[in-house]
Motif scaffolding. Structure first.
Motif, PDB file in Angstrom:
ATOM      1  N   VAL A 102      32.984  -0.262  65.219  1.00  0.00           N
ATOM      2  CA  VAL A 102      31.821  -1.152  65.294  1.00  0.00           C
ATOM      3  C   VAL A 102      31.433  -1.476  66.739  1.00  0.00           C
ATOM      4  CG1 VAL A 102      30.953  -3.427  64.625  1.00  0.00           C
ATOM      5  CG2 VAL A 102      32.408  -2.155  63.069  1.00  0.00           C
ATOM      6  N   HIS A 103      30.139  -1.275  67.022  1.00  0.00           N
ATOM      7  CA  HIS A 103      29.550  -1.638  68.311  1.00  0.00           C
ATOM      8  C   HIS A 103      28.130  -2.125  68.048  1.00  0.00           C
ATOM      9  CE1 HIS A 103      32.823   0.272  70.514  1.00  0.00           C
ATOM     10  NE2 HIS A 103      32.723   1.279  69.663  1.00  0.00           N
ATOM     11  N   ILE A 104      27.506  -2.721  69.061  1.00  0.00           N
ATOM     12  CA  ILE A 104      26.107  -3.134  68.928  1.00  0.00           C
ATOM     13  C   ILE A 104      25.227  -1.899  69.078  1.00  0.00           C
ATOM     14  CG2 ILE A 104      24.239  -4.488  69.954  1.00  0.00           C
ATOM     15  CD1 ILE A 104      26.365  -6.565  70.715  1.00  0.00           C
ATOM     16  N   HIS A 105      24.310  -1.724  68.122  1.00  0.00           N
ATOM     17  CA  HIS A 105      23.398  -0.587  68.142  1.00  0.00           C
ATOM     18  C   HIS A 105      21.965  -1.060  67.890  1.00  0.00           C
ATOM     19  CE1 HIS A 105      26.444   2.606  68.127  1.00  0.00           C
ATOM     20  NE2 HIS A 105      27.149   1.802  67.347  1.00  0.00           N
ATOM     21  N   SER A 106      21.042  -0.378  68.518  1.00  0.00           N
ATOM     22  CA  SER A 106      19.624  -0.581  68.269  1.00  0.00           C
ATOM     23  C   SER A 106      19.241   0.261  67.050  1.00  0.00           C
ATOM     24  CB  SER A 106      18.839  -0.124  69.510  1.00  0.00           C
ATOM     25  OG  SER A 106      17.605   0.434  69.146  1.00  0.00           O
ATOM     26  N   ILE A 107      18.537  -0.352  66.101  1.00  0.00           N
ATOM     27  CA  ILE A 107      18.094   0.394  64.921  1.00  0.00           C
ATOM     28  C   ILE A 107      17.175   1.549  65.353  1.00  0.00           C
ATOM     29  CG2 ILE A 107      16.732   0.269  62.790  1.00  0.00           C
ATOM     30  CD1 ILE A 107      19.395  -1.049  62.416  1.00  0.00           C
ATOM     31  N   GLN A 108      16.300   1.301  66.324  1.00  0.00           N
ATOM     32  CA  GLN A 108      15.403   2.363  66.805  1.00  0.00           C
ATOM     33  C   GLN A 108      16.194   3.554  67.346  1.00  0.00           C
ATOM     34  OE1 GLN A 108      12.305   2.900  66.466  1.00  0.00           O
ATOM     35  NE2 GLN A 108      11.363   0.949  66.011  1.00  0.00           N
ATOM     36  N   GLU A 109      17.250   3.283  68.116  1.00  0.00           N
ATOM     37  CA  GLU A 109      18.063   4.368  68.662  1.00  0.00           C
ATOM     38  C   GLU A 109      18.778   5.129  67.552  1.00  0.00           C
ATOM     39  OE1 GLU A 109      20.615   2.752  71.691  1.00  0.00           O
ATOM     40  OE2 GLU A 109      18.913   2.237  72.989  1.00  0.00           O
ATOM     41  N   VAL A 142      16.108   0.804  49.758  1.00  0.00           N
ATOM     42  CA  VAL A 142      16.164  -0.461  50.479  1.00  0.00           C
ATOM     43  C   VAL A 142      17.624  -0.742  50.830  1.00  0.00           C
ATOM     44  CG1 VAL A 142      15.685  -2.931  50.404  1.00  0.00           C
ATOM     45  CG2 VAL A 142      14.119  -1.333  49.279  1.00  0.00           C
ATOM     46  N   ILE A 143      17.875  -0.819  52.135  1.00  0.00           N
ATOM     47  CA  ILE A 143      19.209  -1.096  52.648  1.00  0.00           C
ATOM     48  C   ILE A 143      19.187  -2.486  53.267  1.00  0.00           C
ATOM     49  CG2 ILE A 143      20.943  -0.412  54.357  1.00  0.00           C
ATOM     50  CD1 ILE A 143      19.679   2.445  54.199  1.00  0.00           C
ATOM     51  N   LYS A 144      20.125  -3.325  52.850  1.00  0.00           N
ATOM     52  CA  LYS A 144      20.259  -4.657  53.463  1.00  0.00           C
ATOM     53  C   LYS A 144      21.622  -4.700  54.135  1.00  0.00           C
ATOM     54  CE  LYS A 144      17.021  -6.815  50.463  1.00  0.00           C
ATOM     55  NZ  LYS A 144      16.403  -8.040  50.118  1.00  0.00           N
ATOM     56  N   LEU A 145      21.600  -5.043  55.430  1.00  0.00           N
ATOM     57  CA  LEU A 145      22.816  -5.070  56.236  1.00  0.00           C
ATOM     58  C   LEU A 145      22.936  -6.377  56.997  1.00  0.00           C
ATOM     59  CD1 LEU A 145      22.589  -1.547  57.883  1.00  0.00           C
ATOM     60  CD2 LEU A 145      24.389  -2.291  56.336  1.00  0.00           C
ATOM     61  N   PRO A 146      24.160  -6.922  57.091  1.00  0.00           N
ATOM     62  CA  PRO A 146      24.332  -8.067  57.982  1.00  0.00           C
ATOM     63  C   PRO A 146      24.181  -7.603  59.427  1.00  0.00           C
ATOM     64  CG  PRO A 146      26.457  -7.366  57.090  1.00  0.00           C
ATOM     65  CD  PRO A 146      25.399  -6.522  56.438  1.00  0.00           C
ATOM     66  N   LYS A 147      23.659  -8.471  60.277  1.00  0.00           N
ATOM     67  CA  LYS A 147      23.509  -8.103  61.694  1.00  0.00           C
ATOM     68  C   LYS A 147      24.850  -8.040  62.405  1.00  0.00           C
ATOM     69  CE  LYS A 147      18.909  -9.938  62.527  1.00  0.00           C
ATOM     70  NZ  LYS A 147      18.174 -10.948  63.283  1.00  0.00           N
ATOM     71  N   SER A 148      25.795  -8.808  61.923  1.00  0.00           N
ATOM     72  CA  SER A 148      27.105  -8.838  62.559  1.00  0.00           C
ATOM     73  C   SER A 148      28.164  -8.718  61.472  1.00  0.00           C
ATOM     74  CB  SER A 148      27.281 -10.142  63.332  1.00  0.00           C
ATOM     75  OG  SER A 148      28.492 -10.123  64.034  1.00  0.00           O
ATOM     76  N   ILE A 149      29.035  -7.756  61.635  1.00  0.00           N
ATOM     77  CA  ILE A 149      30.073  -7.517  60.644  1.00  0.00           C
ATOM     78  C   ILE A 149      31.260  -8.418  60.925  1.00  0.00           C
ATOM     79  CG2 ILE A 149      31.678  -5.783  59.775  1.00  0.00           C
ATOM     80  CD1 ILE A 149      29.618  -3.706  60.321  1.00  0.00           C
ATOM     81  N   THR A 150      31.783  -9.031  59.862  1.00  0.00           N
ATOM     82  CA  THR A 150      32.961  -9.880  60.005  1.00  0.00           C
ATOM     83  C   THR A 150      34.223  -9.026  59.948  1.00  0.00           C
ATOM     84  OG1 THR A 150      33.134 -10.210  57.638  1.00  0.00           O
ATOM     85  CG2 THR A 150      31.779 -11.790  58.846  1.00  0.00           C
ATOM     86  N   ALA A 151      35.342  -9.606  60.324  1.00  0.00           N
ATOM     87  CA  ALA A 151      36.625  -8.884  60.313  1.00  0.00           C
ATOM     88  C   ALA A 151      36.966  -8.417  58.898  1.00  0.00           C
ATOM     89  CB  ALA A 151      37.735  -9.763  60.865  1.00  0.00           C
ATOM     90  N   GLU A 152      36.659  -9.237  57.887  1.00  0.00           N
ATOM     91  CA  GLU A 152      36.978  -8.862  56.505  1.00  0.00           C
ATOM     92  C   GLU A 152      36.199  -7.615  56.087  1.00  0.00           C
ATOM     93  OE1 GLU A 152      35.506 -12.472  56.635  1.00  0.00           O
ATOM     94  OE2 GLU A 152      37.396 -12.580  57.705  1.00  0.00           O
ATOM     95  N   THR A 153      34.965  -7.512  56.544  1.00  0.00           N
ATOM     96  CA  THR A 153      34.124  -6.381  56.169  1.00  0.00           C
ATOM     97  C   THR A 153      34.683  -5.077  56.707  1.00  0.00           C
ATOM     98  OG1 THR A 153      32.259  -7.882  56.406  1.00  0.00           O
ATOM     99  CG2 THR A 153      31.734  -5.579  56.114  1.00  0.00           C
ATOM    100  N   LYS A 154      35.285  -5.142  57.893  1.00  0.00           N
ATOM    101  CA  LYS A 154      35.763  -3.928  58.547  1.00  0.00           C
ATOM    102  C   LYS A 154      37.050  -3.374  57.937  1.00  0.00           C
ATOM    103  CE  LYS A 154      35.686  -5.621  62.735  1.00  0.00           C
ATOM    104  NZ  LYS A 154      35.888  -5.684  64.167  1.00  0.00           N
ATOM    105  N   GLN A 155      37.775  -4.199  57.166  1.00  0.00           N
ATOM    106  CA  GLN A 155      39.047  -3.734  56.626  1.00  0.00           C
ATOM    107  C   GLN A 155      38.819  -2.584  55.651  1.00  0.00           C
ATOM    108  OE1 GLN A 155      40.946  -7.140  54.953  1.00  0.00           O
ATOM    109  NE2 GLN A 155      41.543  -7.974  56.941  1.00  0.00           N
ATOM    110  N   LEU A 156      39.782  -1.683  55.641  1.00  0.00           N
ATOM    111  CA  LEU A 156      39.713  -0.564  54.707  1.00  0.00           C
ATOM    112  C   LEU A 156      39.902  -1.054  53.290  1.00  0.00           C
ATOM    113  CD1 LEU A 156      41.814   2.162  56.508  1.00  0.00           C
ATOM    114  CD2 LEU A 156      39.406   2.284  55.952  1.00  0.00           C
ATOM    115  N   LYS A 157      39.144  -0.466  52.381  1.00  0.00           N
ATOM    116  CA  LYS A 157      39.352  -0.759  50.968  1.00  0.00           C
ATOM    117  C   LYS A 157      40.523   0.095  50.501  1.00  0.00           C
ATOM    118  CE  LYS A 157      34.471  -1.468  50.074  1.00  0.00           C
ATOM    119  NZ  LYS A 157      33.311  -0.945  49.392  1.00  0.00           N
ATOM    120  N   SER A 158      41.263  -0.421  49.548  1.00  0.00           N
ATOM    121  CA  SER A 158      42.387   0.383  49.055  1.00  0.00           C
ATOM    122  C   SER A 158      41.988   1.167  47.833  1.00  0.00           C
ATOM    123  CB  SER A 158      43.573  -0.516  48.739  1.00  0.00           C
ATOM    124  OG  SER A 158      43.176  -1.571  47.914  1.00  0.00           O
TER     125      SER A 158
END
Length: 185
Positions: A38-45, A169-185
């Motif tokens: 995870v890093h900050i990205h521009s949607i346009q880029e 239609v894709i809805k995304l949070p602007k900032s991902i929380t630590a819980e979101t980044k964890q791998l699903k089992s």
């Protein structure tokens, strides 16, 4: 003798099944969740980079949003989603048509809509398009939209498809929380 012939045919069948099983397992590994980088990205880029990797027929136009929004996401995985959906849209509209990409800033999240001028998704197929191995294409694997859904959900977002007009239609949070980044089992 017939028994030797039968044994040989069974051996071939077993080997074919083992090959198919290996290919399916290998392919399913592709759509399983991976740790996000995870890093900050521009949607346009992200859109520009994704579009530059797609062969676009000369009579197909892609209209991008004017504004730009930055989000925290895995850029490579998000490009995979965009490439897949835009490629599907191009295939749906054929040699000529229009793809419109809209972005809506919703404070904590963004909504990204990718709409095409194609004939639409068959109504009976619409509820199934995110299911593994489901495809309406001759050459499709039925894994592209599954991987898109997996990536979007791992980012804490949602993806839905609609007709009239055809759009994802894709809805995304602007900032991902630590819980979101964890791998699903």
């Amino acid at each position: 003798t017939p028994d030797e012939k039968t044994d040989t045919q069974f051996d071939r069948i077993i080997h074919a099944i083992e090959r198919i099983e290996f290919q399916i397992n290998h392919t399913m590994d592709f759509v399983r969740t991976k740790r996000l980088d995870v890093h900050i990205h521009s949607i346009q880029e992200l859109l520009d980079s994704s579009i530059s990797q797609i062969k676009i027929p000369s009579e197909v136009t892609i209209q991008k949003p004017d504004q730009d929004i930055e989000i925290k996401c895995d850029g490579k995985q998000m490009e995979t989603v965009l490439i897949n959906i835009i490629t599907n849209a191009i295939q749906a509209i054929g040699d000529s048509g229009k793809i419109e990409i809209r972005m809506i800033d919703q404070v904590e999240k963004i909504s990204l809509e990718i709409q095409d001028s194609g004939p639409g998704i068959p109504e009976d197929a619409l509820p199934k398009i995110f299911e593994p191995l489901f495809t309406t294409k001759q050459q499709g694997t039925g894994l592209g939209l599954v991987s898109c859904k997996t990536i979007i959900e791992q980012h804490g977002g949602t993806i839905h498809a609609y007709n009239n007009p055809t759009r994802f239609v894709i809805k995304l949070p602007k900032s991902i929380t630590a819980e979101t980044k964890q791998l699903k089992s």
